[in-house]
Motif scaffolding. Structure first.
Motif, PDB file in Angstrom:
ATOM      1  N   ILE A 143       0.834  -1.197   0.000  1.00  0.00           N
ATOM      2  CA  ILE A 143       0.000   0.000   0.000  1.00  0.00           C
ATOM      3  C   ILE A 143       0.870   1.249   0.000  1.00  0.00           C
ATOM      4  O   ILE A 143       1.772   1.398   0.842  1.00  0.00           O
ATOM      5  N   LYS A 144       0.587   2.149  -0.930  1.00  0.00           N
ATOM      6  CA  LYS A 144       1.303   3.416  -1.036  1.00  0.00           C
ATOM      7  C   LYS A 144       0.374   4.570  -0.690  1.00  0.00           C
ATOM      8  O   LYS A 144      -0.787   4.574  -1.062  1.00  0.00           O
ATOM      9  N   ARG A 145       0.911   5.564   0.016  1.00  0.00           N
ATOM     10  CA  ARG A 145       0.164   6.782   0.264  1.00  0.00           C
ATOM     11  C   ARG A 145       0.607   7.840  -0.746  1.00  0.00           C
ATOM     12  O   ARG A 145       1.802   8.060  -0.943  1.00  0.00           O
ATOM     13  N   GLN A 146      -0.385   8.486  -1.376  1.00  0.00           N
ATOM     14  CA  GLN A 146      -0.086   9.504  -2.370  1.00  0.00           C
ATOM     15  C   GLN A 146       0.299  10.822  -1.706  1.00  0.00           C
ATOM     16  O   GLN A 146      -0.271  11.208  -0.687  1.00  0.00           O
ATOM     17  N   SER A 154       4.248   9.252  -1.233  1.00  0.00           N
ATOM     18  CA  SER A 154       4.801   9.935  -0.072  1.00  0.00           C
ATOM     19  C   SER A 154       5.354   8.935   0.941  1.00  0.00           C
ATOM     20  O   SER A 154       6.281   9.247   1.683  1.00  0.00           O
ATOM     21  N   GLU A 155       4.760   7.725   0.969  1.00  0.00           N
ATOM     22  CA  GLU A 155       5.258   6.691   1.876  1.00  0.00           C
ATOM     23  C   GLU A 155       4.630   5.350   1.539  1.00  0.00           C
ATOM     24  O   GLU A 155       3.607   5.267   0.865  1.00  0.00           O
ATOM     25  N   THR A 156       5.246   4.294   2.007  1.00  0.00           N
ATOM     26  CA  THR A 156       4.681   2.958   1.965  1.00  0.00           C
ATOM     27  C   THR A 156       4.047   2.678   3.319  1.00  0.00           C
ATOM     28  O   THR A 156       4.682   2.847   4.365  1.00  0.00           O
ATOM     29  N   VAL A 157       2.786   2.264   3.293  1.00  0.00           N
ATOM     30  CA  VAL A 157       2.006   2.094   4.521  1.00  0.00           C
ATOM     31  C   VAL A 157       2.168   0.668   5.048  1.00  0.00           C
ATOM     32  O   VAL A 157       2.113  -0.299   4.284  1.00  0.00           O
ATOM     33  N   ARG A 159       1.012  -2.567   6.161  1.00  0.00           N
ATOM     34  CA  ARG A 159      -0.262  -3.209   5.892  1.00  0.00           C
ATOM     35  C   ARG A 159      -0.626  -4.288   6.913  1.00  0.00           C
ATOM     36  O   ARG A 159      -1.689  -4.893   6.824  1.00  0.00           O
TER      37      ARG A 159
END
Length: 235
Positions: A143-146, A154-157, A159
């Motif tokens: 999951i990536k945050r835009q 902006s970051e890898t979340v 999961r």
């Protein structure tokens, strides 16, 4: 012990803009049937439910020609401007038929691939609890945050504690009606029934469900849903 009723609420008042079709997506054809008819028959044919309430758009002109229109198990009412309003309209329309402790399962009309085994697992998993819960599955993709100001990451979340929420979502009739009404009155945005309960401080239970319980949202989902239904019916 009093035997509790199980009822369905299946909101069908949406217009399905992302399908780019000439009608709401619940009335698109899948295997020569309306999606709405497939979804309702798969739910009701389990034999688990006393009936189903289906909130419709006030300008709906397709339901009258559906198979569901002649099914005595299915009632209709006028839905609202968004999902939560439609579900609350359905609950209000059931007043007098259900006690506060009866169970309501809310299901997306555009999820025709729900498996009977998942519905039973949800009901059994929640047992006689006071709150309720939902079908869901752990997130398996990265999951990536835009970024706020660009189409970039902006970051890898992390999961590990994230789950994908499905339907049905099952709650006590009185509690769900109160939660959705309070969210509406306070202007709290809720995207599913669980979030309305969460806004009141409750923690609905997660019950693991099949990941092929997809929601038809865009045109490419239609053939996938047809293939999944083939697999479910021939396993």
């Amino acid at each position: 012990m009093t035997q509790r009723q199980y009822w369905l609420v299946v909101p069908a008042a949406g217009i399905g803009q992302r399908m780019q079709a000439d009608r709401p997506k619940q009335y698109l054809q899948l295997r020569q049937r309306y999606i709405l008819d497939i979804t309702l028959s798969r739910l009701l044919d389990t034999g688990l439910f006393a009936g189903a309430m289906v909130p419709l758009h006030p300008d709906d002109r397709w339901f009258v020609g559906s198979d569901s229109a002649s099914d005595a198990r299915i009632l209709t009412c006028t839905g609202g401007g968004d999902r939560s309003d439609s579900v609350l309209s359905g609950l209000d329309a059931l007043a007098g038929r259900l006690s506060d402790d009866d169970w309501v399962l809310v299901h997306d009309v555009a999820r025709p691939c729900v498996a009977a085994e998942d519905i039973r697992r949800l009901i059994v998993g929640l047992g006689e609890g006071d709150i309720g819960g939902l079908l869901a599955a752990p997130v398996s993709d990265t999951i990536k945050r835009q970024a706020a100001d660009a189409d970039s990451v902006s970051e890898t979340v992390d999961r590990r504690a994230l789950w994908r929420a499905f339907t049905p979502q099952q709650f006590r009739y009185g509690l769900l009606r109160t939660a959705l009404g309070r969210a509406r009155d306070r202007g709290v945005a809720v995207t599913d029934e669980s979030s309305a309960l969460e806004a009141m401080g409750y923690a609905p239970k997660l019950v693991r469900g099949r990941t092929d319980n997809i929601k038809i949202t865009v045109p490419e989902d239609l053939p996938l849903a047809g293939w999944i239904l083939d697999q479910l019916e021939h396993k």
